[in-house]
Design an enzyme around this catalytic site. Structure first.
Site, mmCIF file in Angstrom:
data_model
loop_
_atom_site.group_PDB
_atom_site.id
_atom_site.type_symbol
_atom_site.label_atom_id
_atom_site.label_comp_id
_atom_site.label_asym_id
_atom_site.label_seq_id
_atom_site.Cartn_x
_atom_site.Cartn_y
_atom_site.Cartn_z
ATOM 1 N N GLU A 96 85.127 71.704 -21.464
ATOM 2 C CA GLU A 96 85.576 71.976 -22.835
ATOM 3 C C GLU A 96 86.955 71.400 -23.107
ATOM 4 O OE1 GLU A 96 85.028 76.194 -23.418
ATOM 5 O OE2 GLU A 96 82.840 75.987 -23.318
ATOM 6 N N CYS A 138 78.424 69.226 -22.648
ATOM 7 C CA CYS A 138 77.534 70.170 -21.962
ATOM 8 C C CYS A 138 77.308 69.741 -20.510
ATOM 9 C CB CYS A 138 76.172 70.211 -22.655
ATOM 10 S SG CYS A 138 76.191 70.946 -24.294
ATOM 11 N N GLU A 192 74.451 69.492 -18.967
ATOM 12 C CA GLU A 192 73.305 68.585 -18.826
ATOM 13 C C GLU A 192 73.724 67.141 -19.039
ATOM 14 O OE1 GLU A 192 73.543 71.333 -20.587
ATOM 15 O OE2 GLU A 192 71.615 72.316 -20.928
HETATM 16 N N1 THU Z 1 76.523 74.447 -23.023
HETATM 17 C C1 THU Z 1 76.008 73.688 -22.037
HETATM 18 O O1 THU Z 1 76.740 73.151 -21.177
HETATM 19 N N2 THU Z 1 74.667 73.529 -21.974
HETATM 20 C C2 THU Z 1 73.777 74.142 -22.809
HETATM 21 O O2 THU Z 1 72.581 73.969 -22.651
HETATM 22 C C3 THU Z 1 74.270 74.997 -23.893
HETATM 23 C C4 THU Z 1 75.740 75.069 -24.059
HETATM 24 C C5 THU Z 1 77.972 74.656 -23.051
HETATM 25 C C6 THU Z 1 78.718 73.996 -24.160
HETATM 26 C C7 THU Z 1 79.953 74.873 -24.261
HETATM 27 O O3 THU Z 1 80.894 74.447 -23.309
HETATM 28 C C8 THU Z 1 79.457 76.244 -23.854
HETATM 29 O O4 THU Z 1 78.231 76.036 -23.170
HETATM 30 C C9 THU Z 1 79.229 77.185 -25.006
HETATM 31 O O5 THU Z 1 78.419 76.616 -25.963
#
Ligand code: THU
Length: 159
Positions: free
Chosen positions: A63, A72, A74
């Site tokens: 983040e 994210c 993934e």
């Molecule tokens: N996030 C992911 O890394 N993967 C997901 O499938 C859903 C959301 C992360 C993005 C952000 O850093 C945090 O989770 C909250 O949304």
């Protein structure tokens, strides 16, 4: 008016029902949650993928104070894999997440942007990516991202 049926079926099992190799991958995704940098959401996501030669690549959500600049888990894993080994298709992708209360009971699913990126991998290598979504109460098994993105936009869609 006609209707089009886009219903899907996904698998749901316990960890010990997965193959030994897939259990290893899920454990790597769980471990990767520790590499999350998520001071804003306090939601840690880990991803681990097998390349076709069984190399494992991991990712974790990253983040930023300027929120859209984060990424994210993934996409962190997929882009890292593609940056290092563009010759290798992605075979399987496992995802796990934890909040302040620990590992999630129910699996989380990839966001829309990640689905689109995984779709591009399937399109690029002409092979499905098997997706394992971990929850402490069970693992969801998805055989192709097309099940999570039933109407797809790919390069071919522009021709
Ligand atoms: N996030 C992911 O890394 N993967 C997901 O499938 C859903 C959301 C992360 C993005 C952000 O850093 C945090 O989770 C909250 O949304």
């Amino acid at each position: 008016m006609k209707t089009i049926d886009l219903s899907i079926k996904i698998g749901c099992c316990q960890m010990d029902e997965l193959s030994a190799e897939e259990q290893v991958l899920v454990e790597k995704a769980i471990a990767a949650t520790a590499n999350s940098y998520s001071p804003y959401s306090r939601f840690s996501v880990g991803a681990a993928l097998y390349l076709e030669d069984d190399t494992i690549v991991i990712g974790a959500n990253q983040e930023n104070a300027a929120y859209p600049s984060g990424l994210c888990a993934e996409r962190s894993a997929v882009f890292a894999a593609q940056s290092q080994r563009p010759d290798q298709a992605i075979k399987t992708l496992a995802i796990a997440a934890r909040n302040g209360g620990g590992l999630m009971k129910q699996p989380i699913v990839p966001c829309g942007a990640c689905r689109q990126v995984i779709l591009e991998m399937e399109d690029r290598y002409k092979r499905p990516v098997r997706i394992l979504l971990y929850g402490t109460e069970g693992v969801y098994i998805i055989n192709t991202i097309k099940d999570l993105l039933p109407l797809q936009f790919v390069g071919e869609s522009m021709k």
